[in-house]
Design a protein around this motif. Structure first.
Motif, PDB file in Angstrom:
ATOM      1  N   ASP A 191      14.578  10.242  -2.800  1.00 37.13           N
ATOM      2  CA  ASP A 191      15.014  10.425  -1.189  1.00 37.13           C
ATOM      3  C   ASP A 191      15.370   9.756  -0.548  1.00 37.13           C
ATOM      4  O   ASP A 191      15.258   8.238  -0.487  1.00 37.13           O
ATOM      5  CB  ASP A 191      13.387  11.242  -0.375  1.00 37.13           C
ATOM      6  N   THR A 192      15.886   9.588   0.522  1.00 42.38           N
ATOM      7  CA  THR A 192      16.933   8.150   1.456  1.00 42.38           C
ATOM      8  C   THR A 192      15.751   7.683   1.635  1.00 42.38           C
ATOM      9  O   THR A 192      16.241   6.578   2.440  1.00 42.38           O
ATOM     10  CB  THR A 192      18.119   8.836   2.739  1.00 42.38           C
ATOM     11  N   ALA A 231      19.833  11.414  -3.947  1.00 41.88           N
ATOM     12  CA  ALA A 231      18.163  11.210  -4.986  1.00 41.88           C
ATOM     13  C   ALA A 231      18.996  11.764  -6.158  1.00 41.88           C
ATOM     14  O   ALA A 231      20.352  12.078  -6.354  1.00 41.88           O
ATOM     15  CB  ALA A 231      17.598  12.650  -4.908  1.00 41.88           C
ATOM     16  N   PRO A 262      21.385  13.711   2.185  1.00 42.84           N
ATOM     17  CA  PRO A 262      21.391  14.491   0.784  1.00 42.84           C
ATOM     18  C   PRO A 262      22.849  14.914   0.577  1.00 42.84           C
ATOM     19  O   PRO A 262      22.835  16.219  -0.470  1.00 42.84           O
ATOM     20  CB  PRO A 262      20.587  15.062   1.171  1.00 42.84           C
TER      21      PRO A 262
END
Length: 191
Positions: A70-71, A169, A164
């Protein structure tokens, strides 16, 4: 034997036992012990202290495959060189043929052994083909980067640059190259 007697016999039978329970019942120690809880240690940490060490090979290169789930994830790496040569660090997104795969838009930040930021890079160009922009950074270490043992230790933080929107990811490979390729001119001075 009547049906009721059969059921009665079935209910009175010994419960099924495992080999370990039979050994325990006989007073013999079982050959296996319960292991403690395990955790996967291959994922790099997100701090300088938890950085995954990259060992440069004889050509001054190292690679490590990983993911940014994830970020908010930051993967930290550490590598050491014995001489100051041109260094390149590339967070190479692994691109598939599908335009909607789990690509990652990488960002790299490079720090010296005292945790001082040397530089940050993002959107460095299409190096692997496809849409994502792979982040890479190149530099030449100076005397200020040399530690008291005469080595040059650096830390690299890899993160996802954007949210996203088909790129937050995914898989990437960090590539470190700490040795220049010598170019030898073999022609005459007239060439």
């Amino acid at each position: 034997m009547t049906k009721s007697n059969t059921r009665s016999w079935w209910n009175r039978r010994s419960p099924r036992r495992s080999p370990a329970s039979l050994l325990d019942a006989a007073g013999i120690a079982t050959p296996f012990e319960q292991l403690e809880n395990r955790m996967l240690l291959s994922d790099p940490g997100s701090t300088f202290a938890e950085a995954q060490e990259l060992i440069l090979d004889g050509n001054g290169q190292a690679t490590f495959d990983d993911q940014l789930p994830d970020t908010t994830d930051v993967d930290m790496y550490k590598f050491t060189m014995s001489s100051p040569d041109f260094v390149t660090v590339l967070a190479d997104a692994i691109n598939g043929g599908d335009a909607f795969d789990d690509r990652v838009d990488t960002q790299v930040s490079v720090y010296d052994y005292q945790f001082n930021l040397i530089g940050t890079s993002k959107n460095s160009g299409k190096l692997t083909g496809g849409t994502p922009m792979d982040a890479w950074y190149g530099f030449v270490p100076t005397d200020a980067h040399e530690d008291s043992g005469g080595n040059y230790t650096f830390y690299v933080a890899v993160s996802a640059q954007n949210g996203p929107l088909n790129g937050a990811a995914g898989d990437y490979t960090i590539r470190v190259d700490g040795q220049s390729t010598e170019i030898v001119h073999t022609g005459t001075s007239d060439e």
